[in-house]
Design a protein around this motif. Structure first.
Motif, PDB file in Angstrom:
ATOM      1  N   GLU A  89       0.853  -1.193   0.000  1.00 17.45           N
ATOM      2  CA  GLU A  89       0.000   0.000   0.000  1.00 17.45           C
ATOM      3  C   GLU A  89       0.881   1.233   0.000  1.00 17.45           C
ATOM      4  O   GLU A  89       1.833   1.328   0.772  1.00 17.45           O
ATOM      5  N   VAL A  90       0.566   2.162  -0.891  1.00 12.69           N
ATOM      6  CA  VAL A  90       1.221   3.465  -0.950  1.00 12.69           C
ATOM      7  C   VAL A  90       0.121   4.498  -1.107  1.00 12.69           C
ATOM      8  O   VAL A  90      -0.742   4.360  -1.970  1.00 12.69           O
ATOM      9  N   ARG A  91       0.156   5.518  -0.243  1.00 15.97           N
ATOM     10  CA  ARG A  91      -0.830   6.592  -0.332  1.00 15.97           C
ATOM     11  C   ARG A  91      -0.300   7.795   0.412  1.00 15.97           C
ATOM     12  O   ARG A  91       0.669   7.691   1.164  1.00 15.97           O
ATOM     13  N   PRO A  92      -0.921   8.943   0.217  1.00 16.54           N
ATOM     14  CA  PRO A  92      -0.477  10.119   0.954  1.00 16.54           C
ATOM     15  C   PRO A  92      -0.599   9.902   2.462  1.00 16.54           C
ATOM     16  O   PRO A  92      -1.539   9.266   2.941  1.00 16.54           O
ATOM     17  N   CYS A  93       0.349  10.443   3.184  1.00 17.59           N
ATOM     18  CA  CYS A  93       0.368  10.371   4.645  1.00 17.59           C
ATOM     19  C   CYS A  93      -0.728  11.280   5.212  1.00 17.59           C
ATOM     20  O   CYS A  93      -0.981  12.358   4.683  1.00 17.59           O
ATOM     21  N   THR A  94      -1.355  10.835   6.282  1.00 16.72           N
ATOM     22  CA  THR A  94      -2.345  11.679   6.961  1.00 16.72           C
ATOM     23  C   THR A  94      -1.686  12.360   8.166  1.00 16.72           C
ATOM     24  O   THR A  94      -0.638  11.927   8.652  1.00 16.72           O
ATOM     25  N   ASP A 121       1.842  16.847   3.335  1.00 14.02           N
ATOM     26  CA  ASP A 121       1.619  16.747   1.895  1.00 14.02           C
ATOM     27  C   ASP A 121       2.875  16.320   1.143  1.00 14.02           C
ATOM     28  O   ASP A 121       2.811  16.031  -0.049  1.00 14.02           O
ATOM     29  N   THR A 122       4.019  16.288   1.833  1.00 14.95           N
ATOM     30  CA  THR A 122       5.261  15.877   1.179  1.00 14.95           C
ATOM     31  C   THR A 122       5.658  14.449   1.533  1.00 14.95           C
ATOM     32  O   THR A 122       6.740  14.000   1.165  1.00 14.95           O
ATOM     33  N   SER A 123       4.799  13.724   2.249  1.00 14.10           N
ATOM     34  CA  SER A 123       5.132  12.351   2.650  1.00 14.10           C
ATOM     35  C   SER A 123       4.079  11.360   2.188  1.00 14.10           C
ATOM     36  O   SER A 123       2.899  11.685   2.134  1.00 14.10           O
ATOM     37  N   ASN A 124       4.541  10.166   1.898  1.00 11.44           N
ATOM     38  CA  ASN A 124       3.655   9.045   1.609  1.00 11.44           C
ATOM     39  C   ASN A 124       3.775   8.009   2.719  1.00 11.44           C
ATOM     40  O   ASN A 124       4.806   7.908   3.387  1.00 11.44           O
ATOM     41  N   TYR A 125       2.721   7.241   2.873  1.00  8.02           N
ATOM     42  CA  TYR A 125       2.646   6.099   3.775  1.00  8.02           C
ATOM     43  C   TYR A 125       2.935   4.874   2.930  1.00  8.02           C
ATOM     44  O   TYR A 125       2.320   4.678   1.871  1.00  8.02           O
ATOM     45  N   TYR A 126       3.880   4.038   3.379  1.00  9.78           N
ATOM     46  CA  TYR A 126       4.247   2.808   2.678  1.00  9.78           C
ATOM     47  C   TYR A 126       4.043   1.647   3.649  1.00  9.78           C
ATOM     48  O   TYR A 126       4.668   1.609   4.710  1.00  9.78           O
TER      49      TYR A 126
END
Length: 141
Positions: A89-94, A121-126
């Motif tokens: 899963e990859v998506r924008p970080c909350t 807004d500059t990080s993703n959750y992996y």
């Protein structure tokens, strides 16, 4: 006598607070290896936060998997868990994930200040699903 950890032991150890070292394959180059904050929950997986435009983010996108090592280097109880698997899963970080990660590594006041200073807004959750484990626990000697 085996110094390997059982499934319960390795999952408990990985859930503890450690700064991990992430290693990501890079075509034509040595693997990228760098310290990183992480969190792990049995049955859920291991997650990290990073900028998708950073060297780590670009390497993760290309490789689609990574390895993370967490260790306790204090003698004589040296131990480690090395876990590898695909990014599922990859998506924008909350904001709540950013705060949760900061709370894992800092006291509450510092975590809130840190989280407020980070532009999520500059990080993703992996999220990675472990499919390979290596462990060693010298305290079993």
């Amino acid at each position: 006598m085996s110094m390997n950890m059982s499934q319960a032991e390795r999952e408990a150890y990985l859930s503890e607070l450690h700064v991990g070292v992430i290693s990501i394959e890079m075509a034509g180059h040595a693997p990228l290896a760098t310290p990183i904050w992480y969190d792990y929950k049995p049955g859920v997986g291991l997650w990290i936060l990073t900028n998708p435009h950073s060297k780590k983010g670009k390497a993760l996108e290309a490789a689609g998997r990574f390895t993370l090592v967490a260790q306790n280097e204090a003698a004589p109880l040296y131990k480690y868990v090395s876990v590898s698997g695909p990014v599922t899963e990859v998506r924008p970080c909350t904001e709540s994930e950013n705060l949760a990660m900061a709370m894992r590594y800092f006291d509450e006041a510092t975590a809130k200040a840190y989280a407020a200073s980070v532009d999520v807004d500059t990080s993703n959750y992996y999220l990675m699903q472990p499919d390979q484990w290596l462990t060693l626990d010298y305290s079993k000697m």
